[in-house]
Design an enzyme around this catalytic site. Structure first.
Site, mmCIF file in Angstrom:
data_model
loop_
_atom_site.group_PDB
_atom_site.id
_atom_site.type_symbol
_atom_site.label_atom_id
_atom_site.label_comp_id
_atom_site.label_asym_id
_atom_site.label_seq_id
_atom_site.Cartn_x
_atom_site.Cartn_y
_atom_site.Cartn_z
ATOM 1 N N GLU A 99 1.000 -1.353 -0.021
ATOM 2 C CA GLU A 99 -0.031 0.158 -0.047
ATOM 3 C C GLU A 99 0.737 1.347 0.099
ATOM 4 O O GLU A 99 2.039 1.177 0.445
ATOM 5 C CB GLU A 99 -1.033 -0.097 1.319
ATOM 6 C CG GLU A 99 -1.808 1.220 1.524
ATOM 7 C CD GLU A 99 -2.791 1.568 0.668
ATOM 8 O OE1 GLU A 99 -2.517 1.762 -0.686
ATOM 9 O OE2 GLU A 99 -3.873 2.007 0.914
ATOM 10 N N ASP A 100 0.228 2.283 -0.406
ATOM 11 C CA ASP A 100 1.105 3.520 -0.646
ATOM 12 C C ASP A 100 1.276 4.171 0.952
ATOM 13 O O ASP A 100 2.364 4.401 1.282
ATOM 14 C CB ASP A 100 0.554 4.638 -1.323
ATOM 15 C CG ASP A 100 -0.929 4.796 -1.168
ATOM 16 O OD1 ASP A 100 -1.535 4.402 0.145
ATOM 17 O OD2 ASP A 100 -1.389 5.781 -1.806
ATOM 18 N N ILE A 101 0.239 4.399 1.724
ATOM 19 C CA ILE A 101 0.428 5.137 2.886
ATOM 20 C C ILE A 101 -0.946 4.719 4.028
ATOM 21 O O ILE A 101 -1.747 4.400 3.414
ATOM 22 C CB ILE A 101 0.469 6.672 2.805
ATOM 23 C CG1 ILE A 101 0.912 7.350 3.854
ATOM 24 C CG2 ILE A 101 -0.815 7.066 2.009
ATOM 25 C CD1 ILE A 101 1.230 8.980 3.669
ATOM 26 N N ILE A 102 -0.299 4.531 5.146
ATOM 27 C CA ILE A 102 -1.579 4.600 6.281
ATOM 28 C C ILE A 102 -1.646 5.967 6.842
ATOM 29 O O ILE A 102 -0.597 6.283 7.526
ATOM 30 C CB ILE A 102 -1.056 3.347 7.079
ATOM 31 C CG1 ILE A 102 -1.298 1.999 6.654
ATOM 32 C CG2 ILE A 102 -1.881 3.377 8.309
ATOM 33 C CD1 ILE A 102 -0.986 0.766 7.369
ATOM 34 N N ASP A 103 -2.883 6.371 6.816
ATOM 35 C CA ASP A 103 -3.117 7.739 7.568
ATOM 36 C C ASP A 103 -3.863 7.253 8.601
ATOM 37 O O ASP A 103 -3.334 6.923 9.683
ATOM 38 C CB ASP A 103 -3.685 8.306 6.467
ATOM 39 C CG ASP A 103 -3.784 9.901 6.976
ATOM 40 O OD1 ASP A 103 -3.368 10.269 8.249
ATOM 41 O OD2 ASP A 103 -4.336 10.511 6.204
ATOM 42 N N THR A 104 -5.185 7.209 8.584
ATOM 43 C CA THR A 104 -6.105 6.855 9.475
ATOM 44 C C THR A 104 -6.161 5.421 9.854
ATOM 45 O O THR A 104 -6.332 4.915 10.936
ATOM 46 C CB THR A 104 -7.422 7.313 9.546
ATOM 47 O OG1 THR A 104 -7.952 6.533 8.281
ATOM 48 C CG2 THR A 104 -7.627 8.760 9.272
ATOM 49 N N GLY A 105 -5.823 4.666 8.717
ATOM 50 C CA GLY A 105 -5.557 3.253 8.906
ATOM 51 C C GLY A 105 -7.132 2.523 8.341
ATOM 52 O O GLY A 105 -7.121 1.347 8.097
ATOM 53 N N THR A 107 -8.517 2.276 5.391
ATOM 54 C CA THR A 107 -8.372 1.770 4.065
ATOM 55 C C THR A 107 -7.771 0.353 4.449
ATOM 56 O O THR A 107 -8.282 -0.890 3.814
ATOM 57 C CB THR A 107 -7.816 2.702 3.129
ATOM 58 O OG1 THR A 107 -8.241 3.744 3.071
ATOM 59 C CG2 THR A 107 -7.732 1.705 1.622
ATOM 60 N N LYS A 131 2.416 8.444 8.718
ATOM 61 C CA LYS A 131 2.560 9.629 9.241
ATOM 62 C C LYS A 131 2.934 9.652 10.707
ATOM 63 O O LYS A 131 2.067 8.913 11.568
ATOM 64 C CB LYS A 131 1.507 10.310 8.875
ATOM 65 C CG LYS A 131 1.279 10.804 7.514
ATOM 66 C CD LYS A 131 0.232 11.553 6.995
ATOM 67 C CE LYS A 131 0.066 11.614 5.687
ATOM 68 N NZ LYS A 131 -0.938 12.617 4.975
HETATM 69 P P1 5GP Z 1 -6.524 6.304 5.366
HETATM 70 O O1 5GP Z 1 -7.595 5.241 5.132
HETATM 71 O O2 5GP Z 1 -5.587 5.367 6.171
HETATM 72 O O3 5GP Z 1 -6.935 7.439 6.157
HETATM 73 O O4 5GP Z 1 -6.148 6.813 4.088
HETATM 74 C C1 5GP Z 1 -5.020 5.872 3.324
HETATM 75 C C2 5GP Z 1 -5.359 6.467 1.782
HETATM 76 O O5 5GP Z 1 -5.410 7.951 1.990
HETATM 77 C C3 5GP Z 1 -4.142 6.496 1.116
HETATM 78 O O6 5GP Z 1 -4.154 4.953 0.518
HETATM 79 C C4 5GP Z 1 -3.807 7.397 -0.109
HETATM 80 O O7 5GP Z 1 -4.617 7.083 -0.987
HETATM 81 C C5 5GP Z 1 -4.533 8.504 0.968
HETATM 82 N N1 5GP Z 1 -3.693 9.463 1.594
HETATM 83 C C6 5GP Z 1 -3.344 9.493 2.914
HETATM 84 N N2 5GP Z 1 -2.292 10.687 3.196
HETATM 85 C C7 5GP Z 1 -1.837 10.836 1.969
HETATM 86 C C8 5GP Z 1 -0.882 11.797 1.564
HETATM 87 O O8 5GP Z 1 -0.234 12.448 1.994
HETATM 88 N N3 5GP Z 1 -0.785 12.075 0.334
HETATM 89 C C9 5GP Z 1 -1.663 11.205 -0.799
HETATM 90 N N4 5GP Z 1 -1.509 11.615 -2.257
HETATM 91 N N5 5GP Z 1 -2.509 10.348 -0.430
HETATM 92 C C10 5GP Z 1 -2.565 10.239 0.984
#
Ligand code: 5GP
Length: 178
Positions: A99-105, A107, A131
């Site tokens: 996966e590209d990134i985990i933000d809130t988690g 996804t 992050k």
């Molecule tokens: P989560 O579900 O963990 O909040 O978000 C994950 C998704 O949000 C990632 O797969 C990505 O697509 C998007 N996302 C979160 N932070 C960033 C960021 O800093 N840059 C970009 N381009 N996408 C992000």
């Protein structure tokens, strides 16, 4: 032309390449004489997926999942799966989700539980970045190549309104409010 004025360099392509090399070496040791199914979550992980696969020396099988946050009228909090797994490469297999990134988690929790419901032998997660100041609610263990500040990043597969994905380095981008 892409507008580069709003971008600040955060991670150089050489640093990305070095971290992927290290991770690929670990996988090459761990899965020597074994097989691994690798699942990319699109679109963000395209570059990481492609660069990692080229460095692996043992047999791999691949598939992709395309998922996005649904921002329709009814629910802005739901995930929409545009494509799920179509190949029988999960059941009783060692599986790695990229996966590209985990933000809130949110996804990754959903994707992890979906892939896990297909009964893999083992299930691991690799993300390019996480992050550092965001308390993630992702419930499982994962490997992260970079820990970054709580800023929005673009480049190396990361997009904003689907733009900037093609850049080789990773940048932070000024938000429109600033
Ligand atoms: P989560 O579900 O963990 O909040 O978000 C994950 C998704 O949000 C990632 O797969 C990505 O697509 C998007 N996302 C979160 N932070 C960033 C960021 O800093 N840059 C970009 N381009 N996408 C992000």
């Amino acid at each position: 032309m892409l507008n580069m004025n709003k971008l600040s360099l955060l991670i150089k392509k050489e640093e990305i390449n070095a971290e992927i090399n290290k991770y690929a070496n670990k996988l090459n040791e761990k899965y020597e004489n074994k097989e691994l199914s690798i699942i990319a979550i699109l679109n963000g992980s395209l570059f990481l997926f492609s660069d990692l696969l080229k460095k692996l020396k043992f047999p791999i099988k691949i598939d992709t999942i395309t998922v996005s946050s649904y921002s329709g009228v009814k629910s802005s909090n739901e995930l929409l799966y545009h494509k799920k797994i179509v190949k029988p490469i999960i059941k009783n297999q060692d599986v790695l989700i990229v996966e590209d990134i985990i933000d809130t988690g949110k996804t990754m929790n959903s994707v992890y539980e979906y892939v896990n419901s297909l009964n893999p032998k083992s299930l691991n997660v690799l993300v390019l970045a996480s992050k550092k100041d965001t308390p993630t609610k992702f419930k499982y263990k994962y490997d992260s190549l970079f820990t970054i500040p709580d800023k929005y990043i673009v480049g190396y597969g990361f997009g904003i309104d689907d733009l900037y994905r093609q850049l080789e380095n990773i940048y932070t981008i000024e938000s429109n409010e600033e």
